[in-house]
Write a protein that holds these residues in place. Structure first.
Motif, short mmCIF file in Angstrom:
data_model
loop_
_atom_site.label_atom_id
_atom_site.label_comp_id
_atom_site.label_asym_id
_atom_site.label_seq_id
_atom_site.Cartn_x
_atom_site.Cartn_y
_atom_site.Cartn_z
N SER A 1 -6.51 -10.93 6.42
CA SER A 1 -5.07 -10.84 6.13
C SER A 1 -4.82 -10.34 4.72
CB SER A 1 -4.40 -12.20 6.32
OG SER A 1 -4.44 -12.60 7.67
N ILE A 2 -5.54 -10.89 3.75
CA ILE A 2 -5.36 -10.46 2.36
C ILE A 2 -5.81 -9.01 2.19
CG2 ILE A 2 -6.04 -10.89 -0.04
CD1 ILE A 2 -6.49 -13.85 0.82
N TYR A 3 -6.92 -8.65 2.83
CA TYR A 3 -7.44 -7.29 2.72
C TYR A 3 -6.47 -6.28 3.32
CZ TYR A 3 -10.54 -3.29 3.24
OH TYR A 3 -11.09 -2.03 3.18
N VAL A 4 -5.97 -6.55 4.50
CA VAL A 4 -5.03 -5.63 5.16
C VAL A 4 -3.75 -5.50 4.33
CG1 VAL A 4 -3.55 -5.34 7.21
CG2 VAL A 4 -5.97 -5.92 7.47
N ARG A 5 -3.27 -6.60 3.77
CA ARG A 5 -2.08 -6.54 2.91
C ARG A 5 -2.36 -5.70 1.67
NH1 ARG A 5 2.81 -5.64 2.01
NH2 ARG A 5 3.79 -6.82 0.35
N SER A 6 -3.55 -5.83 1.11
CA SER A 6 -3.93 -5.06 -0.07
C SER A 6 -3.98 -3.56 0.24
CB SER A 6 -5.28 -5.52 -0.61
OG SER A 6 -5.22 -6.88 -0.95
#
Length: 137
Positions: A49-54
């Protein structure tokens, strides 16, 4: 900007500036140990989730960054990112990976705190805790 954020951003910039030959492979070499550390804290879904948001936030500056689904296999997790980086000039790829790591760690720090985020970076990248660039001023 807080000094602690600045120090984290400086270490990221320092690491990405060191990437030379085989840039895409070396950049993934920064992501893999970081992912392992973070997955142990927030789980696979949290990391993704954090990676995709980044990626999504970084695409406003680098629209060519791949936004495909993350591979469930750890050894292929960053295949789309690697392919995106391989298609770019080294200077642009370096700027993109720097922004992506900074954005990622900014989001992570907002969730788990600056100190734990810096600890995870130190652990993942083998940065000595006594390194002056990591010390608070």
């Amino acid at each position: 900007m807080e000094t602690s954020n600045l120090l984290r951003h400086q270490i990221i910039n320092s690491r990405t500036a060191q990437l030379n030959e085989n840039f895409a492979e070396a950049a993934i070499g920064l992501w893999e140990p970081l992912a392992a550390q973070i997955v142990s804290i927030v789980g696979e879904g949290g990391f993704n989730s954090i990676y995709v948001r980044s990626i999504s936030k970084s695409q406003s500056t680098f629209p060519w960054l791949a936004d495909g689904p993350m591979s469930p296999l750890n050894d292929h997790r960053f295949a789309a990112l690697k392919m995106s980086l391989e298609g770019q000039p080294p200077k642009q790829a370096s700027a993109a990976i720097d922004l992506l790591l900074t954005t990622f760690t900014d989001i992570l720090a907002s969730l788990i705190g600056e100190d734990l985020t810096k600890h995870l970076l130190r652990s993942a990248w083998g940065v000595d805790a006594t390194d002056i660039s990591w010390q608070e001023t």
